[in-house]
Design a protein around this motif. Sequence first.
Motif, PDB file in Angstrom:
ATOM      1  N   ALA A   1       0.836  -1.212   0.000  1.00  0.00           N
ATOM      2  CA  ALA A   1       0.000   0.000   0.000  1.00  0.00           C
ATOM      3  C   ALA A   1       0.868   1.259   0.000  1.00  0.00           C
ATOM      4  CB  ALA A   1      -0.935   0.003   1.209  1.00  0.00           C
ATOM      5  N   LEU A   2       1.963   1.216   0.773  1.00  0.00           N
ATOM      6  CA  LEU A   2       2.870   2.355   0.810  1.00  0.00           C
ATOM      7  C   LEU A   2       3.574   2.535  -0.532  1.00  0.00           C
ATOM      8  CD1 LEU A   2       4.168   4.634   2.431  1.00  0.00           C
ATOM      9  CD2 LEU A   2       5.895   2.989   3.197  1.00  0.00           C
ATOM     10  N   GLU A   3       3.986   1.430  -1.139  1.00  0.00           N
ATOM     11  CA  GLU A   3       4.628   1.497  -2.457  1.00  0.00           C
ATOM     12  C   GLU A   3       3.664   2.055  -3.503  1.00  0.00           C
ATOM     13  OE1 GLU A   3       7.882   0.989  -3.187  1.00  0.00           O
ATOM     14  OE2 GLU A   3       8.071   0.816  -1.015  1.00  0.00           O
ATOM     15  N   HIS A   4       2.420   1.639  -3.430  1.00  0.00           N
ATOM     16  CA  HIS A   4       1.398   2.148  -4.353  1.00  0.00           C
ATOM     17  C   HIS A   4       1.199   3.653  -4.156  1.00  0.00           C
ATOM     18  CE1 HIS A   4      -2.059   2.038  -6.985  1.00  0.00           C
ATOM     19  NE2 HIS A   4      -2.776   2.647  -6.050  1.00  0.00           N
ATOM     20  N   LEU A   5       1.154   4.075  -2.916  1.00  0.00           N
ATOM     21  CA  LEU A   5       1.015   5.503  -2.606  1.00  0.00           C
ATOM     22  C   LEU A   5       2.198   6.298  -3.148  1.00  0.00           C
ATOM     23  CD1 LEU A   5      -0.512   7.802  -1.143  1.00  0.00           C
ATOM     24  CD2 LEU A   5       0.814   7.216   0.902  1.00  0.00           C
ATOM     25  N   LYS A   6       3.400   5.776  -2.975  1.00  0.00           N
ATOM     26  CA  LYS A   6       4.596   6.453  -3.498  1.00  0.00           C
ATOM     27  C   LYS A   6       4.513   6.606  -5.019  1.00  0.00           C
ATOM     28  CE  LYS A   6       7.980   5.072   0.012  1.00  0.00           C
ATOM     29  NZ  LYS A   6       9.193   4.264   0.247  1.00  0.00           N
ATOM     30  N   LEU A   7       4.063   5.561  -5.697  1.00  0.00           N
ATOM     31  CA  LEU A   7       3.928   5.632  -7.159  1.00  0.00           C
ATOM     32  C   LEU A   7       2.896   6.679  -7.573  1.00  0.00           C
ATOM     33  CD1 LEU A   7       4.125   1.871  -8.215  1.00  0.00           C
ATOM     34  CD2 LEU A   7       5.769   3.675  -8.705  1.00  0.00           C
ATOM     35  N   LEU A   8       1.779   6.708  -6.876  1.00  0.00           N
ATOM     36  CA  LEU A   8       0.747   7.696  -7.196  1.00  0.00           C
ATOM     37  C   LEU A   8       1.258   9.121  -6.994  1.00  0.00           C
ATOM     38  CD1 LEU A   8      -2.502   6.070  -5.743  1.00  0.00           C
ATOM     39  CD2 LEU A   8      -1.931   6.456  -8.145  1.00  0.00           C
TER      40      LEU A   8
ATOM     41  N   HIS B   1       1.684  12.129  -9.825  1.00  0.00           N
ATOM     42  CA  HIS B   1       1.134  13.475  -9.665  1.00  0.00           C
ATOM     43  C   HIS B   1       2.228  14.544  -9.767  1.00  0.00           C
ATOM     44  CE1 HIS B   1      -2.497  11.447  -8.392  1.00  0.00           C
ATOM     45  NE2 HIS B   1      -3.124  12.601  -8.378  1.00  0.00           N
ATOM     46  N   VAL B   2       3.367  14.281  -9.165  1.00  0.00           N
ATOM     47  CA  VAL B   2       4.480  15.236  -9.239  1.00  0.00           C
ATOM     48  C   VAL B   2       5.001  15.339 -10.673  1.00  0.00           C
ATOM     49  CG1 VAL B   2       6.848  15.690  -8.466  1.00  0.00           C
ATOM     50  CG2 VAL B   2       5.093  15.044  -6.808  1.00  0.00           C
ATOM     51  N   ALA B   3       5.068  14.213 -11.377  1.00  0.00           N
ATOM     52  CA  ALA B   3       5.497  14.239 -12.781  1.00  0.00           C
ATOM     53  C   ALA B   3       4.496  15.034 -13.625  1.00  0.00           C
ATOM     54  CB  ALA B   3       5.633  12.819 -13.315  1.00  0.00           C
ATOM     55  N   ASP B   4       3.224  14.875 -13.336  1.00  0.00           N
ATOM     56  CA  ASP B   4       2.188  15.657 -14.033  1.00  0.00           C
ATOM     57  C   ASP B   4       2.398  17.143 -13.763  1.00  0.00           C
ATOM     58  OD1 ASP B   4      -0.081  16.128 -15.563  1.00  0.00           O
ATOM     59  OD2 ASP B   4      -1.490  15.576 -13.984  1.00  0.00           O
ATOM     60  N   TYR B   5       2.657  17.497 -12.522  1.00  0.00           N
ATOM     61  CA  TYR B   5       2.914  18.889 -12.155  1.00  0.00           C
ATOM     62  C   TYR B   5       4.135  19.433 -12.905  1.00  0.00           C
ATOM     63  CZ  TYR B   5       4.110  22.969  -9.392  1.00  0.00           C
ATOM     64  OH  TYR B   5       4.420  24.250  -9.004  1.00  0.00           O
ATOM     65  N   GLN B   6       5.192  18.654 -12.976  1.00  0.00           N
ATOM     66  CA  GLN B   6       6.406  19.111 -13.660  1.00  0.00           C
ATOM     67  C   GLN B   6       6.157  19.317 -15.153  1.00  0.00           C
ATOM     68  OE1 GLN B   6       9.013  15.949 -12.375  1.00  0.00           O
ATOM     69  NE2 GLN B   6       9.901  17.216 -10.750  1.00  0.00           N
ATOM     70  N   ALA B   7       5.405  18.415 -15.765  1.00  0.00           N
ATOM     71  CA  ALA B   7       5.081  18.564 -17.192  1.00  0.00           C
ATOM     72  C   ALA B   7       4.233  19.820 -17.416  1.00  0.00           C
ATOM     73  CB  ALA B   7       4.344  17.327 -17.692  1.00  0.00           C
ATOM     74  N   ILE B   8       3.294  20.058 -16.535  1.00  0.00           N
ATOM     75  CA  ILE B   8       2.442  21.247 -16.655  1.00  0.00           C
ATOM     76  C   ILE B   8       3.261  22.514 -16.436  1.00  0.00           C
ATOM     77  CG2 ILE B   8       0.545  22.488 -15.539  1.00  0.00           C
ATOM     78  CD1 ILE B   8      -0.746  19.680 -15.175  1.00  0.00           C
TER      79      ILE B   8
ATOM     80  N   GLU C   1      -7.694  20.531  -9.742  1.00  0.00           N
ATOM     81  CA  GLU C   1      -7.725  19.075  -9.937  1.00  0.00           C
ATOM     82  C   GLU C   1      -6.512  18.385  -9.302  1.00  0.00           C
ATOM     83  OE1 GLU C   1     -10.211  17.339 -11.487  1.00  0.00           O
ATOM     84  OE2 GLU C   1     -11.319  19.199 -11.794  1.00  0.00           O
ATOM     85  N   LEU C   2      -5.339  18.739  -9.801  1.00  0.00           N
ATOM     86  CA  LEU C   2      -4.124  18.037  -9.387  1.00  0.00           C
ATOM     87  C   LEU C   2      -3.811  18.234  -7.906  1.00  0.00           C
ATOM     88  CD1 LEU C   2      -1.774  16.289 -10.380  1.00  0.00           C
ATOM     89  CD2 LEU C   2      -0.555  18.388 -10.939  1.00  0.00           C
ATOM     90  N   LYS C   3      -3.835  19.472  -7.455  1.00  0.00           N
ATOM     91  CA  LYS C   3      -3.504  19.768  -6.061  1.00  0.00           C
ATOM     92  C   LYS C   3      -4.476  19.094  -5.083  1.00  0.00           C
ATOM     93  CE  LYS C   3      -2.470  23.736  -3.105  1.00  0.00           C
ATOM     94  NZ  LYS C   3      -2.359  25.194  -3.079  1.00  0.00           N
ATOM     95  N   PRO C   4      -5.807  19.201  -5.275  1.00  0.00           N
ATOM     96  CA  PRO C   4      -6.718  18.508  -4.357  1.00  0.00           C
ATOM     97  C   PRO C   4      -6.548  16.978  -4.379  1.00  0.00           C
ATOM     98  CG  PRO C   4      -7.900  20.192  -5.577  1.00  0.00           C
ATOM     99  CD  PRO C   4      -6.539  20.087  -6.183  1.00  0.00           C
ATOM    100  N   ASN C   5      -6.290  16.413  -5.562  1.00  0.00           N
ATOM    101  CA  ASN C   5      -6.086  14.954  -5.636  1.00  0.00           C
ATOM    102  C   ASN C   5      -4.837  14.530  -4.873  1.00  0.00           C
ATOM    103  OD1 ASN C   5      -8.369  14.650  -7.194  1.00  0.00           O
ATOM    104  ND2 ASN C   5      -7.265  14.569  -9.131  1.00  0.00           N
ATOM    105  N   LEU C   6      -3.768  15.280  -5.033  1.00  0.00           N
ATOM    106  CA  LEU C   6      -2.533  14.953  -4.316  1.00  0.00           C
ATOM    107  C   LEU C   6      -2.713  15.176  -2.810  1.00  0.00           C
ATOM    108  CD1 LEU C   6       0.345  13.957  -4.556  1.00  0.00           C
ATOM    109  CD2 LEU C   6       1.062  16.316  -4.953  1.00  0.00           C
ATOM    110  N   ALA C   7      -3.401  16.230  -2.436  1.00  0.00           N
ATOM    111  CA  ALA C   7      -3.658  16.484  -1.013  1.00  0.00           C
ATOM    112  C   ALA C   7      -4.453  15.335  -0.392  1.00  0.00           C
ATOM    113  CB  ALA C   7      -4.405  17.806  -0.840  1.00  0.00           C
ATOM    114  N   LYS C   8      -5.414  14.841  -1.141  1.00  0.00           N
ATOM    115  CA  LYS C   8      -6.222  13.716  -0.641  1.00  0.00           C
ATOM    116  C   LYS C   8      -5.356  12.468  -0.470  1.00  0.00           C
ATOM    117  CE  LYS C   8     -10.391  11.134  -1.793  1.00  0.00           C
ATOM    118  NZ  LYS C   8     -11.445  10.944  -2.786  1.00  0.00           N
ATOM    119  N   LEU C   9      -4.497  12.203  -1.452  1.00  0.00           N
ATOM    120  CA  LEU C   9      -3.600  11.037  -1.342  1.00  0.00           C
ATOM    121  C   LEU C   9      -2.699  11.119  -0.116  1.00  0.00           C
ATOM    122  CD1 LEU C   9      -2.235  10.433  -4.963  1.00  0.00           C
ATOM    123  CD2 LEU C   9      -3.523   8.818  -3.565  1.00  0.00           C
TER     124      LEU C   9
END
Length: 192
Positions: A14-21, A25-32, A101-109
């Motif tokens: 579960a922790l590994e999955h969270l790290k991947l997610l 999200h961070v990669a999406d932020y960097q691309a944006i 979108e991105l910030k609230p999703n990452l905050a929730k994670l």
Amino acid sequence: MTDDTSKPSTADPALEHLKLLVQVHVADYQAIATRISRFMALQFVPWPALVVFLSLVASTHKLFDPILLAWGAAGVAQVAVLTYYFALYEVYNHVRYVETELKPNLAKLLALSTDSFWGYEKYLKKTGKANDPLFGDIGPALVSVVAVTLAALARIPGSGWDYVGSLVNGLLLVLTATSAIRVVKVRRDFAA
């Protein structure tokens, strides 16, 4: 020599999955952020080109038909403004995606408040810099209004071809006004 890949993983799945997610999200932020930087650079491309064009018009005005010069210069100025608005809309649209979108999703994670990271928009609001859209959002539309007004004044009394020039530039002016309104609306989506 031992092969580390053959050992069973002791990490929590579960922790590994969270790290991947989070990494996604961070990669999406960097691309944006990269796209935003490019669109911000594009915002400033039309202005020097417009100055060069108008300088050429001023130095070669005797070689061309006055109708073409007046309405053509107004049209080129409006295309510069429309290019600016295209890029500005894309910047704001990307920021809106990050903020809504991105910030609230990452905050929730991460089980964090959205105020606890990526706080530049909040900082702008706090310092008052985010609340004055006049120059960047509305100001360039005035360039179009001035260009069309000057072209119309230069062509009094008009001829038949002036109707064509005024029609084309009138349509560009409507497109400019629509673009300015669209930019203000998308900005309000994340600046409110």
